[in-house]
Design a protein around this motif. Structure first.
Motif, short mmCIF file in Angstrom:
data_model
loop_
_atom_site.label_atom_id
_atom_site.label_comp_id
_atom_site.label_asym_id
_atom_site.label_seq_id
_atom_site.Cartn_x
_atom_site.Cartn_y
_atom_site.Cartn_z
N HIS A 19 -14.86 -60.28 24.61
CA HIS A 19 -14.76 -60.03 23.54
C HIS A 19 -13.78 -60.30 22.67
O HIS A 19 -14.58 -61.73 21.74
N HIS A 20 -12.93 -60.88 23.14
CA HIS A 20 -11.74 -61.34 22.32
C HIS A 20 -11.55 -62.96 22.74
O HIS A 20 -11.02 -63.84 21.84
N HIS A 21 -11.58 -63.49 23.91
CA HIS A 21 -11.90 -64.75 23.86
C HIS A 21 -12.60 -65.44 22.58
O HIS A 21 -12.34 -66.59 22.78
N GLN A 22 -13.92 -64.92 22.91
CA GLN A 22 -14.92 -65.38 22.14
C GLN A 22 -14.70 -65.71 20.80
O GLN A 22 -14.42 -66.79 19.90
N GLN A 23 -13.57 -64.75 20.54
CA GLN A 23 -13.50 -64.44 18.72
C GLN A 23 -12.14 -65.56 18.23
O GLN A 23 -12.61 -66.24 17.61
N GLN A 24 -10.95 -65.77 19.68
CA GLN A 24 -10.46 -66.89 19.54
C GLN A 24 -10.82 -68.63 19.32
O GLN A 24 -10.37 -69.10 18.53
N GLN A 25 -11.69 -68.72 20.02
CA GLN A 25 -12.48 -69.41 19.82
C GLN A 25 -12.76 -70.31 18.90
O GLN A 25 -12.87 -71.41 18.32
N GLN A 26 -13.41 -68.84 18.13
CA GLN A 26 -14.45 -69.42 17.17
C GLN A 26 -13.42 -68.92 15.27
O GLN A 26 -14.09 -69.71 14.44
N GLY A 34 -5.40 -64.30 14.25
CA GLY A 34 -4.57 -63.45 15.23
C GLY A 34 -4.86 -61.96 14.41
O GLY A 34 -3.67 -60.83 14.24
N LEU A 35 -5.75 -61.25 13.61
CA LEU A 35 -5.73 -60.20 12.88
C LEU A 35 -5.78 -58.74 14.31
O LEU A 35 -6.37 -58.98 15.60
N LEU A 36 -4.87 -57.67 13.97
CA LEU A 36 -4.27 -56.96 14.35
C LEU A 36 -5.21 -55.47 14.29
O LEU A 36 -4.71 -55.39 13.32
N HIS A 37 -6.12 -55.37 14.82
CA HIS A 37 -6.62 -53.83 14.26
C HIS A 37 -6.37 -52.86 15.77
O HIS A 37 -6.29 -52.23 16.79
#
Length: 168
Positions: A19-26, A34-37
């Motif tokens: 999930h996170h890899h995808q988000q960083q590429q987009q 770098g939003l931290l939840h």
């Protein structure tokens, strides 16, 4: 209905890293790369527990509910969020004092009111019908469904006992 809000908690954690890899590429064009939840799962129950404490102590209560002469104080926001009946009374009619139909048992109402804050109901088997009535009037269908279920189970048990007892 609007009972879908429980869903996003369950789905979140399972598909971890991919999930996170995808988000960083987009997110090159995103405003906050770098939003931290951060989740505080205990906040929701603590908030309700504190509101319930306020209710019990009569603090910040902004509505009175009259049931057969007994008066219960509560928070309009909590009632409106818990019951479509109260939602309409509070938001459409802007009521700060509500007289409930006399068909309601005051102590059953008191317990149901508490359950809006605690998520827990305790009732004697012979009171189930009273709770069913309160749940129906207040349109709290989770209570109606549970009481109906309990009554069915009870009837089965009673029926069996009667059948065993009266075998002439």
């Amino acid at each position: 209905g609007h009972d879908s809000h429980g869903g996003d908690h369950d789905g979140g954690g399972h598909d971890g890293p991919h999930h996170h890899h995808q988000q960083q590429q987009q997110q090159h064009h995103g405003s906050h790369p770098g939003l931290l939840h951060v989740d505080f799962p205990e906040i929701t129950s603590a908030l309700l527990a504190n509101l319930n404490q306020q209710r019990v102590e009569g603090k910040l209560c902004d509505i009175s509910i009259h049931v057969q002469g007994r008066v219960f104080r509560a928070h309009r926001a909590v009632l409106a969020a818990s019951s479509p009946y109260f939602h309409d009374q509070v938001l459409l009619k802007n009521m700060t004092s509500i007289v409930l139909p006399n068909v309601m048992d005051p102590s059953a109402f008191e317990t149901v009111l508490g359950s809006a804050y605690t998520g827990r109901l305790s009732m004697a088997p012979e009171e189930i019908v009273n709770f069913l009535t309160v749940g129906s009037v207040l349109q709290m269908w989770h209570i109606v469904d549970k009481c109906t279920e309990l009554l069915k189970e009870g009837r089965v048990a009673v029926g069996l006992a009667a059948a065993v007892g009266s075998s002439s």
